[in-house]
Design a protein around this motif. Structure first.
Motif, PDB file in Angstrom:
ATOM      1  N   MET A   3       0.837  -1.211   0.000  1.00  0.00           N
ATOM      2  CA  MET A   3       0.000   0.000   0.000  1.00  0.00           C
ATOM      3  C   MET A   3       0.864   1.250   0.000  1.00  0.00           C
ATOM      4  O   MET A   3       1.402   1.648   1.022  1.00  0.00           O
ATOM      5  N   THR A   4       1.017   1.921  -1.163  1.00  0.00           N
ATOM      6  CA  THR A   4       1.781   3.165  -1.166  1.00  0.00           C
ATOM      7  C   THR A   4       1.024   4.281  -0.454  1.00  0.00           C
ATOM      8  O   THR A   4       1.627   5.195   0.086  1.00  0.00           O
ATOM      9  N   ASN A   5      -0.291   4.196  -0.464  1.00  0.00           N
ATOM     10  CA  ASN A   5      -1.089   5.346  -0.034  1.00  0.00           C
ATOM     11  C   ASN A   5      -1.576   5.285   1.393  1.00  0.00           C
ATOM     12  O   ASN A   5      -2.484   6.012   1.766  1.00  0.00           O
ATOM     13  N   VAL A  13      -2.140   8.541   3.407  1.00  0.00           N
ATOM     14  CA  VAL A  13      -3.171   9.518   3.073  1.00  0.00           C
ATOM     15  C   VAL A  13      -4.563   9.037   3.502  1.00  0.00           C
ATOM     16  O   VAL A  13      -5.506   9.824   3.605  1.00  0.00           O
ATOM     17  N   LEU A  49       4.854   9.752   1.974  1.00  0.00           N
ATOM     18  CA  LEU A  49       4.121   9.646   0.703  1.00  0.00           C
ATOM     19  C   LEU A  49       4.285  10.964  -0.032  1.00  0.00           C
ATOM     20  O   LEU A  49       3.928  12.024   0.484  1.00  0.00           O
TER      21      LEU A  49
END
Lengths: 140, 491
Positions: free
Chosen positions: B1-3, B6, B59
């Motif tokens: 999960m890059t996000n 956020v 991020l």
């Protein structure tokens, strides 16, 4: 005393189309020239304002039967969805996609997801401005 | 999960916007709001877990690398605070389901609470100073509407004061950012910190840092707290609880962040001033705490005392004191929400907030009474509960830094805080009951579930201090050594 607003009303009918066209132009010009969603939304709201000034609130409400609060919320949702699209694609939040597409009438056109974001801003600005103006006028 | 970083910001915003479409369906609104806050809580806890395992999560929004884009930086401090603020919002929402009237529920009270959470989480997570300003405004705009919602006479009066003071503070914030931008030429906090460390913090930069201290001091009620008692006693209890738990804490977090990361080079000026301001805040807050006989005012002044106490720890700036400040910050968010919810329950049962007109509630509401007793002890810092560990560590840090006057002030203010909340407890719960069975204005049952959740956390954070301290130590690491933060963002 009832006085006729014939000149104002006739002028408004013509002017609203010009202002609306200009606001749409400004909205789409935003990527390469001055303009964008915020100023486009304000110009559209000013066209609607002109209608309110020339006619009365009830007439306009009949012609444009929308709740501007919902318009504003749709705008925010659209802007948010461009970000959520990036989350679904597992690239950093709000990463934009930009492609050249051959459209039937317009030919080779650059389409970016930033446009959807700008449309969201455009609707949010219209929604907010019109909500402010309408709720002030209702309380009078 | 890059996000992942956020998600605690986007989730409450998304659900908050969705609630706008179901304005008149209150039950659906309640369900969606609960689901949104729960999802935020889960994502925040997941974020904290990831940070504890893999270190600071950065991020770069939109894929633009720092320092050119906006980074969201989740270090342990931010991750913990985001998690706690989601818990607190959940508790306040659960209380609001019972305590708010239908008129407010129809007029967007729940979406605004979600957007407030979005602003708070964003302020904690952002790594860009102008973005911090924007999230401050998101939070403040939601709080303006929540404060005035309902339109009672007192509410309108206090809203005008609150808006004026916050607009002045916000414009000072923009001016301070403009100065800082003209000095360093960047807005990324890590990049600013790097440049100031290279140039050395000269007189001009120190002046700008004092401007930031004024701005965040206004927002967090550090010494400049004259606006707070009025505006925190005006809104209904669940909203006041949300304000008391979150709003001032964002100001405190910003002071911690700016003065450990960007301006740590002239502590003999900036931190000295901060410590004396903190001492004065504790003293004046403690005077306010003992002066009043109305529950709302007593609780509002309690917010001020704890702000002073936390910033005393930040001013000392040793590792022990900073750990204490972070621990106490976490404790205070939970405990303040708890005591405001219980205070609101007392007021709604008795129908008044004048202490002299309430008596003997323990005969009807034993659970509420003992919960209030527990939270009063936690607020004062009695050993098995969560307030103790933080207080001890801050005082230890203070003694090591030889700030004996301030340590004495801290101890004295703790005593006066204990006196004030015990005054509320003794006057409202003990004694002959003035209300006969069935005469009370409301059942106060709505407060039970949220306050039980928060009370469990207060006890858990006291008993499980050993486990929590492991996380707090990790949170303090980048505060003591800002190069960890800078490298995480810029590499």
């Amino acid at each position: 005393m009832k006085f006729s607003d014939l000149i104002l009303q006739t002028a408004a009918k013509v002017l609203v189309f010009i202002i609306m066209t200009f606001s749409i132009y400004i909205l789409f010009a935003g990527h390469h020239n001055p303009g964008g969603g915020f100023i486009g939304g304000l110009i559209t709201a000013s066209a609607l304002m002109l209608l309110y000034v020339a006619f009365d609130v009830e007439t306009i409400q009949e012609i444009i039967p929308v709740d501007f609060k919902v318009i504003g919320a749709i705008g925010v949702l659209m802007a948010l969805l461009t970000g959520i699209g990036a989350i679904v694609a597992d690239v950093p939040f709000l990463t934009q996609v930009y492609r050249y597409v051959d459209l039937p009438l317009l030919g080779k056109t650059g389409l970016g997801s930033a446009l959807v974001f700008d449309l969201g801003v455009y609707l949010a600005v219209i929604g907010t401005t019109m909500t402010i103006i309408r709720s002030i006028s209702e309380d009078m | 999960m890059t996000n992942l970083a956020v998600l605690p910001i986007v989730t409450p915003l998304l659900f908050g916007v969705l609630l706008f479409f179901v304005r008149y369906r209150i039950r659906l609104q309640m369900g969606l709001a609960t689901a949104g806050t729960l999802a935020t809580l889960i994502f925040s806890a997941l974020l904290a877990h990831t940070v504890s395992k893999d270190g600071i999560q950065v991020l770069h929004v939109g894929g633009w690398e720092a320092p050119y884009g906006i980074p969201l930086v989740a270090d342990m401090l931010a991750a913990i605070l985001v998690t706690i603020s989601s818990v607190v919002t959940l508790a306040c929402l659960l209380y609001a389901f019972h305590a708010l009237d239908d008129e407010r529920k129809r007029n967007y009270a729940f979406p605004l609470m979600m957007i407030l959470l979005c602003g708070v989480n964003g302020s904690f997570l952002t790594g860009d100073i102008f973005n911090l300003f924007v999230f401050f405004e998101v939070m403040l705009l939601a709080s303006y509407v929540l404060l005035s919602l309902g339109g009672g006479r007192i509410q309108l009066r206090e809203t005008i004061k609150y808006i004026v003071i916050n607009i002045i503070a916000s414009s000072l914030f923009v001016i301070a950012i403009a100065y800082l931008y003209s000095i360093t030429g960047t807005l990324n906090m890590a990049h600013i910190a790097q440049r100031i460390a290279e140039l050395g913090q000269d007189g001009l930069t120190t002046t700008v840092s004092l401007l930031f201290l004024t701005v965040f001091g206004l927002k967090s009620a550090l010494f400049l707290f004259f606006w707070l008692p009025g505006s925190y006693s005006a809104p209904p209890a669940p909203i006041a609880a949300l304000f008391a738990a979150l709003l001032t804490k964002v100001g405190i977090y910003s002071i911690i962040r700016t003065f450990t990361l960007i301006f740590p080079h002239q502590p003999q000026i900036t931190h000295e001033i901060m410590m004396w301001l903190a001492g004065l805040t504790m003293l004046l807050g403690a005077l306010g705490v003992i002066a009043y006989w109305r529950i709302k005012q007593i609780l509002a002044y309690n917010v001020i005392v704890s702000v002073g106490f936390i910033l005393f720890g930040v001013g000392v700036a040793s590792e022990a004191a900073l750990s204490g400040a972070v621990y106490y910050l976490i404790h205070d968010m939970i405990a303040k929400a708890l005591i405001f919810i219980l205070g609101g329950a007392i007021i709604s049962i008795a129908g008044t907030d004048k202490l002299r007109e309430i008596s003997g509630l323990i005969h009807f509401r034993p659970i509420l009474g003992w919960l209030f007793f527990l939270s009063a002890l936690a607020l004062a810092g009695v050993p098995p509960l969560s307030g103790f560990v933080g207080k001890v560590m801050i005082l230890q840090g203070g003694v090591q830094a030889k700030a004996f006057v301030l340590v004495a002030l801290g101890l004295l203010s703790s005593l006066l805080v204990l006196y004030s909340v015990m005054k509320v407890f003794i006057n409202s719960f003990w004694g002959e009951t003035l209300l006969s069975e069935g005469e009370e204005k409301s059942t106060g049952k709505g407060a039970l579930l949220p306050s039980l959740i928060l009370a469990a956390l207060v006890v858990g954070f006291g008993l499980g201090a050993e486990e929590i301290l492991a996380y707090v130590r990790q949170a303090v690491e980048p505060l003591v050594d800002p190069s960890i933060y800078i490298e995480a963002v810029l590499s």
